[in-house]
Design a protein around this motif. Structure first.
Motif: not given
Length: 252
Positions: A142-143, A191-195, A240-246
């Motif tokens: 978790e971020w 999204a913040e985790t992905g960044a 799929r959405r989580a994979e996109e954001l991360l």
């Protein structure tokens, strides 16, 4: 004056998986250690939280048991140590990985990173461990640190610091995120985790692990209240959405 020889570190072992296919590249021998400080609400191995002396082994004993399977590892398999939290047994782990590297075995550490600190004596031990570690599989659960503490019992500042250290020191890593609907699926946080992941230079794979209830019965057997009753497993679209954001990827 005679000096006392250093004692051999003993590993407190929970179980092994002889043909693991998900905890690192290729076919893996996966060694699960006892002991973890985190109390993740979705943990599927709560029986590994406490230390146990029932199956204590020396690094040599543990490595010899693993190396019997080396013919199955081919060019890209090897040894993975998971848990529990392996970093709580860092002296045993380091000696085990030293033995593995002497035989040219690929070594992977599966960790939540919670014990990480730049304070001594842990820091010097960690640096030594990394010299014989080829890959780190690191959970970012978790971020937001406050939500991370509510989820696991601990904040995440040192875990993110460990990820930065691995990146700065050229250590390959896979990042993992367990997706729990209503708990770890906040899109802003992901999204913040992905960044953050994209700011790291040595991430070779990003994986979304869908929440499941296969370990639910263990909580009942141990008499531990399970707080996620009724939480569904994520849908394919949610994954799929989580994979996109991360920024999920499978390089390396």
């Amino acid at each position: 004056m005679s000096q006392t020889a250093p004692s051999t570190p003993m590993g407190h072992i929970h179980s092994v998986e002889t043909f693991g296919l998900v905890d690192g590249p290729g076919v893996r021998y996966v060694l699960f250690l006892q002991g973890c400080r985190m109390r993740c609400r979705y943990c599927h191995n709560p029986e590994t939280w406490a230390f146990s002396d029932k199956n204590a082994q020396t690094p040599r004993q543990a490595f010899d048991a693993a190396y019997r399977y080396h013919n199955y590892w081919k060019d890209n398999g090897g040894l993975t140590v998971s848990g529990g939290e392996p970093l709580l047994q860092i002296e045993f782990l380091t000696e085990l990985f030293r033995l593995a590297k002497q035989k040219g075995v690929h070594t992977a550490l599966d960790t939540c990173g919670q014990p990480f600190t730049r304070e001594e004596p842990f820091y010097s031990q960690f640096v030594e461990l990394m010299r014989c570690t080829d890959l780190v599989l690191l959970d970012i659960k978790e971020w937001d640190s406050a939500r991370h503490k509510a989820l696991t019992g601990h904040g995440n500042e040192n875990i993110l610091d460990m990820a930065r250290w691995l990146s700065d020191n050229g250590k390959d890593m896979w990042i993992r995120h367990v997706l729990v609907p209503g708990l770890t699926d906040d899109e802003t946080a992901m999204a913040e985790t992905g960044a953050f992941i994209r700011s790291l230079s040595t991430v070779r794979r990003v994986e979304v692990l869908p929440y499941h209830t296969l370990g639910r019965f263990k909580w009942d057997n141990l008499g531990i209240p399970y707080t996620l009753d009724g939480v569904p497993v994520p849908t394919q679209e949610q994954v799929r959405r989580a994979e996109e954001l991360l920024g999920a990827c499978t390089e390396g």
